[in-house]
Write an enzyme that holds these catalytic residues in place. Structure first.
Site, short mmCIF file in Angstrom:
data_model
loop_
_atom_site.label_atom_id
_atom_site.label_comp_id
_atom_site.label_asym_id
_atom_site.label_seq_id
_atom_site.Cartn_x
_atom_site.Cartn_y
_atom_site.Cartn_z
N GLY A 1 1.03 -1.23 -0.29
CA GLY A 1 -0.16 -0.29 -0.27
C GLY A 1 1.10 1.04 0.43
O GLY A 1 0.40 2.12 0.67
N GLY B 1 0.01 5.34 -1.09
CA GLY B 1 -1.19 5.77 -0.79
C GLY B 1 -0.22 6.93 0.18
O GLY B 1 0.34 7.34 0.98
N GLN B 2 -1.24 7.53 1.17
CA GLN B 2 -0.89 9.00 1.95
C GLN B 2 0.19 8.74 2.71
O GLN B 2 1.10 9.47 2.94
CB GLN B 2 -1.91 9.03 2.05
CG GLN B 2 -1.58 10.53 2.74
CD GLN B 2 -3.31 11.18 4.69
OE1 GLN B 2 -3.89 10.78 4.34
NE2 GLN B 2 -3.41 12.59 4.48
N ASP C 1 2.11 -1.83 -4.41
CA ASP C 1 1.01 -0.85 -4.34
C ASP C 1 0.46 -2.08 -5.52
O ASP C 1 0.87 -2.42 -6.25
CB ASP C 1 1.29 -0.10 -4.65
CG ASP C 1 -0.53 1.00 -3.58
OD1 ASP C 1 -0.17 1.56 -2.81
OD2 ASP C 1 -1.34 0.47 -4.69
N ILE C 2 -0.52 -2.49 -5.56
CA ILE C 2 -1.94 -2.43 -6.43
C ILE C 2 -1.54 -1.69 -7.39
O ILE C 2 -1.84 -2.55 -8.99
CB ILE C 2 -3.16 -2.71 -6.16
CG1 ILE C 2 -3.73 -3.67 -7.42
CG2 ILE C 2 -3.82 -1.24 -6.53
CD1 ILE C 2 -4.78 -4.35 -6.48
N ASP D 1 -0.60 -7.04 -5.51
CA ASP D 1 -2.63 -7.04 -4.55
C ASP D 1 -2.14 -8.23 -3.87
O ASP D 1 -2.01 -9.52 -3.21
CB ASP D 1 -3.32 -7.78 -5.64
CG ASP D 1 -4.52 -7.78 -5.75
OD1 ASP D 1 -5.02 -7.18 -4.05
OD2 ASP D 1 -5.56 -8.78 -5.98
N TYR E 1 -15.43 0.46 8.23
CA TYR E 1 -13.75 0.16 8.13
C TYR E 1 -13.82 0.58 10.05
O TYR E 1 -13.09 -0.36 10.52
CB TYR E 1 -13.63 1.68 7.63
CG TYR E 1 -12.45 2.80 7.67
CD1 TYR E 1 -11.16 1.93 7.59
CD2 TYR E 1 -12.22 3.23 9.23
CE1 TYR E 1 -9.99 2.48 7.49
CE2 TYR E 1 -10.66 4.36 9.20
CZ TYR E 1 -10.27 3.82 8.59
OH TYR E 1 -9.35 3.90 8.40
N LYS F 1 -11.17 -2.54 11.52
CA LYS F 1 -10.10 -2.08 12.35
C LYS F 1 -10.64 -2.78 14.10
O LYS F 1 -9.31 -3.33 13.86
CB LYS F 1 -10.02 -0.84 12.36
CG LYS F 1 -9.74 -0.43 11.08
CD LYS F 1 -8.34 -0.63 10.85
CE LYS F 1 -7.48 -0.45 9.45
NZ LYS F 1 -6.25 -0.88 8.75
C1 AKB Z 1 -10.45 8.48 7.96
O1 AKB Z 1 -11.13 9.47 8.02
O2 AKB Z 1 -11.50 7.11 7.21
C2 AKB Z 1 -9.23 7.80 8.05
C3 AKB Z 1 -9.11 7.49 9.27
C4 AKB Z 1 -9.18 8.82 10.87
O3 AKB Z 1 -9.21 6.11 9.70
N1 AKB Z 1 -8.16 8.81 7.65
#
Ligand code: AKB
Length: 315
Positions: free
Chosen positions: A8, A11-12, A34-35, A52, A142, A146
């Site tokens: 990854g 990414g940022q 990265d992909i 991937d 998300y 997590k």
């Molecule tokens: C998001 O906004 O989804 C992320 C995070 C807080 O994990 N920046």
């Protein structure tokens, strides 16, 4: 000798992490994966692999054949994108983690870094100075991924001795690479628009408080946690990390000090509900105690850095 793989990497976080790790451990010892095809010419100094993370066979073979010792697993869908594609978000965020945890369990990796997020908290969590241990009832796909990931990391540490380390990142503010698909992204977008047009329409309401952190602090925290002696890393789910707590209103007032004509307006969308379920501020005293974490960037310092570095041709 360390051999680090960052999955990854485009990414940022990945973009800046690759560069910093290469500075510390040498270009030849830090591989970016990265992909995507390599889009980032900054990676030219070292190896880049198109990978991937959902291709378990490819990841396993690469790690084993190249004698990788550490993986930073950053490939994931963030909060806003995950709400639009929950099945894929769950698959991507969980399956990649198991592939890497299993490689460590099977003895092929010495250490893993896996990012968690303030998204593990939910509407029933205490909002101010959210403690390390508290109620966690995340209400986003998300956040659920997590939280589940945190539980699995701790389980693999307890059951199989896997040296996995993690941080609950707040919203990350950076100028090297644009964020994608997060709820906290406004705090990056605002700088590009302030510089380009002196106007910004924010998708969160003016008093929405969220914990944020300048990328330089986040990268340093990540590497400091990974380099800390194993016995100091007492938490194997994920560490709270604080940073700067701000709202669109306080951030825009600070920007206005440098761009007096800057104007912010509001057009709230679905991300407001996500932001409302997250803390305003975080208590990171456990990270401070266990591995001496100390942030450096205040809001004032971060705003100065952002305004002097954002490249408006990127938007
Ligand atoms: C998001 O906004 O989804 C992320 C995070 C807080 O994990 N920046």
């Amino acid at each position: 000798m360390k051999k680090i793989l960052i999955i990854g990497a485009c990414g940022q976080i990945g973009t800046e992490l690759v560069l910093e790790l290469r500075k510390r451990f040498g270009n030849e010892n830090v591989i970016a994966a990265d992909i995507h095809d390599m889009e980032n010419s900054q990676f030219l100094g070292g190896e880049y692999v198109k990978m991937d993370v959902l291709n378990q066979e490819q990841v396993r073979t690469y790690v084993i054949d190249n004698k990788i010792t550490e993986v930073y697993l950053l490939a994931a869908l963030l909060s806003a994108t995950a709400e639009k594609n929950p099945d894929f978000a769950w698959k991507l965020n969980m399956e990649g983690l198991f592939t890497i945890l299993d490689l460590a369990k099977d003895g092929y990796l010495e250490k893993i870094f896996w990012p968690s997020s303030i998204a593990v908290f939910g509407p029933t969590t205490p909002k101010d100075l959210t403690p390390q241990y508290t109620i966690m009832e995340p209400s986003t796909v998300y956040g659920i991924s997590k939280q589940a990931g945190e539980r699995w990391c701790e389980y693999y540490f307890n059951k199989h001795g896997v040296d996995v380390r993690s941080i609950r990142y707040p919203g990350l503010i950076s100028h090297t690479s644009l964020p994608g698909g997060g709820t906290t992204d406004y705090a990056v977008d605002i700088f590009y628009h302030a510089k380009k047009t002196e106007k910004y329409t924010c998708f969160l309401s003016e008093n929405t408080g969220l914990p944020m952190m300048f990328m330089e602090d986040a990268i340093r925290a990540t590497i400091e946690l990974m380099e800390a002696p194993a016995e100091n890393v007492k938490i194997r789910s994920s560490y709270n990390l604080s940073g700067i707590s701000l709202t669109p209103k306080t951030l825009s007032a600070e920007i206005k000090k440098h761009i007096p004509n800057f104007e912010i307006s509001y057009q709230i969308d679905f991300r407001q509900k996500i932001a409302d379920s997250w803390p305003n501020s975080i208590d990171d005293s456990v990270a401070k105690k266990d591995w001496n974490w100390q942030e450096e960037f205040t809001m004032q310092k971060m705003v100065l850095e952002m305004l002097s570095h954002v490249d408006i041709s990127k938007i």
